[in-house]
Write a protein that holds these residues in place. Structure first.
Motif, mmCIF file in Angstrom:
data_model
loop_
_atom_site.group_PDB
_atom_site.id
_atom_site.type_symbol
_atom_site.label_atom_id
_atom_site.label_comp_id
_atom_site.label_asym_id
_atom_site.label_seq_id
_atom_site.Cartn_x
_atom_site.Cartn_y
_atom_site.Cartn_z
ATOM 1 N N GLY A 12 0.804 -1.099 0.001
ATOM 2 C CA GLY A 12 0.046 0.159 -0.079
ATOM 3 C C GLY A 12 0.913 1.266 -0.036
ATOM 4 N N GLY A 13 2.185 1.438 0.966
ATOM 5 C CA GLY A 13 2.759 2.686 0.775
ATOM 6 C C GLY A 13 3.460 2.687 -0.483
ATOM 7 N N VAL A 14 3.971 1.603 -1.266
ATOM 8 C CA VAL A 14 4.738 1.804 -2.430
ATOM 9 C C VAL A 14 3.558 2.452 -3.568
ATOM 10 N N GLN A 15 2.335 1.895 -3.526
ATOM 11 C CA GLN A 15 1.207 2.236 -4.422
ATOM 12 C C GLN A 15 1.046 3.878 -4.092
ATOM 13 N N LEU A 16 0.877 4.194 -2.736
ATOM 14 C CA LEU A 16 0.516 5.512 -2.436
ATOM 15 C C LEU A 16 1.574 6.697 -2.967
ATOM 16 N N LEU A 17 2.819 6.310 -2.485
ATOM 17 C CA LEU A 17 4.025 6.778 -3.111
ATOM 18 C C LEU A 17 4.051 7.197 -4.701
ATOM 19 N N ALA A 18 3.600 6.182 -5.288
ATOM 20 C CA ALA A 18 3.390 6.133 -6.730
ATOM 21 C C ALA A 18 2.454 7.398 -7.349
ATOM 22 N N HIS A 19 1.395 7.085 -6.709
ATOM 23 C CA HIS A 19 0.217 7.789 -7.154
ATOM 24 C C HIS A 19 0.700 9.439 -6.587
ATOM 25 N N ALA A 20 1.022 9.495 -5.339
ATOM 26 C CA ALA A 20 1.331 10.901 -4.772
ATOM 27 C C ALA A 20 2.507 11.683 -5.661
ATOM 28 N N SER A 21 3.423 10.839 -6.205
ATOM 29 C CA SER A 21 4.481 11.507 -6.895
ATOM 30 C C SER A 21 3.981 11.774 -7.996
ATOM 31 N N ARG A 22 2.919 11.057 -8.545
ATOM 32 C CA ARG A 22 2.370 11.606 -10.129
ATOM 33 C C ARG A 22 1.705 12.787 -10.096
ATOM 34 N N ARG A 23 0.913 12.740 -8.802
ATOM 35 C CA ARG A 23 0.095 14.034 -8.795
ATOM 36 C C ARG A 23 0.682 15.171 -8.299
ATOM 37 N N LEU A 24 1.726 14.997 -7.390
ATOM 38 C CA LEU A 24 2.406 16.232 -6.743
ATOM 39 C C LEU A 24 3.605 16.688 -7.417
ATOM 40 N N LEU A 25 4.246 16.179 -8.239
ATOM 41 C CA LEU A 25 5.457 16.274 -8.850
ATOM 42 C C LEU A 25 5.373 16.465 -10.427
ATOM 43 N N ALA A 26 5.803 17.248 -11.077
ATOM 44 C CA ALA A 26 5.849 17.561 -12.490
ATOM 45 C C ALA A 26 6.753 16.422 -13.207
ATOM 46 N N GLY A 27 6.652 16.468 -14.478
ATOM 47 C CA GLY A 27 7.484 15.340 -15.041
ATOM 48 C C GLY A 27 9.091 15.257 -14.764
ATOM 49 N N PRO A 28 9.505 16.303 -15.192
ATOM 50 C CA PRO A 28 11.207 16.215 -14.813
ATOM 51 C C PRO A 28 11.454 16.096 -13.129
ATOM 52 N N ALA A 29 10.583 16.911 -12.384
ATOM 53 C CA ALA A 29 10.653 16.595 -11.056
ATOM 54 C C ALA A 29 10.702 15.128 -10.625
ATOM 55 N N ARG A 30 9.750 14.530 -11.113
ATOM 56 C CA ARG A 30 9.479 13.015 -10.792
ATOM 57 C C ARG A 30 10.496 12.163 -11.175
#
Length: 200
Positions: A12-30
Motif C-alpha cells: 500500500g505504501g509503494v502504491q501511495l507513493l507512486a500515485h502521490a509523486s505522479r500527482r504532486l510532482l511535474a514530469g522532470p521533478a519526478r
C-alpha cells in the motif's frame, strides 16, 4: 495465528507513493526523484548506497492491480508462514543481493552512458527472492523440485530473448538467492527430522 501487517503496509505504501509523486510532482521533478533513488551504475559507483533501500520503495509507475495483488499475496503468505522479520530479511537480501550482482556485471561489461544512468527502482527483485524462498513450504519430492525448476525456467526465458535487459538478469539472480534461502531451510528441516527420529 499470524495476521500479515507488514505486507499490506509495504504494498500500500509503494502504491501511495507512486500515485502521490505522479500527482504532486511535474514530469522532470519526478524523473529526478526516481533517478536519485535508483540503484543504477552511476549512483552506486558514486557511493550512494542508500539507494539499495530507497529503490525498493519506489516504482516508475503505480503497479498494475494484478501484479500488486500477486505481490501482496506472496509477501502476505510469507509473513503468515514465517513472520515479518523473515519476509523482510529475504526481501531485502534478494533485492540488495541481486542489485549488487547486476551492478558488478554491468561494471565489468563497461555499459553505455544510458545504461549507467538508467532508472532501476521497484519491488520485483525482492518479490522473486521471497517467491523462491517460499518453495521450502511445498511438500518434499517432485512437487517442490518441479516448482523450483519451473520458476527457474520462467526467470531464465527472458535471458534468451534478444531484447533482454539487466533487469531480467536481476530477476534470475534474485530468484536464485531466494532458492538458496529455501535450500538452507530444507537442510535445517532435514536435521530436525533426523534428530527427532534418532531420539525415538
Amino acid at each position: 495465528m499470524r495476521v500479515p501487517t507488514l505486507a499490506p503496509a509495504y504494498v500500500g505504501g509503494v502504491q501511495l507513493l507512486a500515485h502521490a509523486s505522479r500527482r504532486l510532482l511535474a514530469g522532470p521533478a519526478r524523473r529526478d526523484l526516481l533517478r536519485s533513488c535508483s540503484t543504477n551504475v552511476d549512483n552506486l559507483a558514486a557511493g550512494r548506497w542508500s539507494t539499495l533501500v530507497t529503490s525498493a520503495l519506489l516504482v516508475e509507475e503505480p503497479m498494475e492491480l494484478p501484479y500488486a495483488l500477486l505481490l501482496l499475496a506472496v509477501l502476505g503468505y510469507a509473513e503468515y508462514a514465517h513472520g515479518a522479520w523473515w519476509t523482510a530479511g529475504v526481501f531485502l537480501f534478494g533485492h540488495t543481493g541481486a542489485t549488487l550482482l547486476v551492478y558488478g556485471g554491468l561494471r565489468a561489461g563497461r555499459p553505455s552512458p544510458a545504461t549507467r544512468a538508467a532508472l532501476d527502482v521497484g519491488t520485483s527483485y525482492g518479490f522473486y527472492a521471497v517467491l523462491g524462498g517460499l518453495t521450502s513450504a511445498l511438500p518434499r519430492g517432485p512437487l517442490r523440485g518441479g516448482a523450483r525448476l519451473a520458476l527457474l525456467a520462467l526467470a531464465a526465458k527472458p535471458l534468451l530473448d534478444r531484447g533482454r535487459t539487466f533487469t531480467d538478469a536481476g530477476h534470475f539472480a534474485a530468484l536464485g538467492l531466494g532458492l538458496g534461502v529455501a535450500g538452507v531451510i530444507d537442510r535445517r528441516s532435514d536435521v530436525v527430522d533426523y534428530r527427532s527420529v534418532a531420539n525415538r
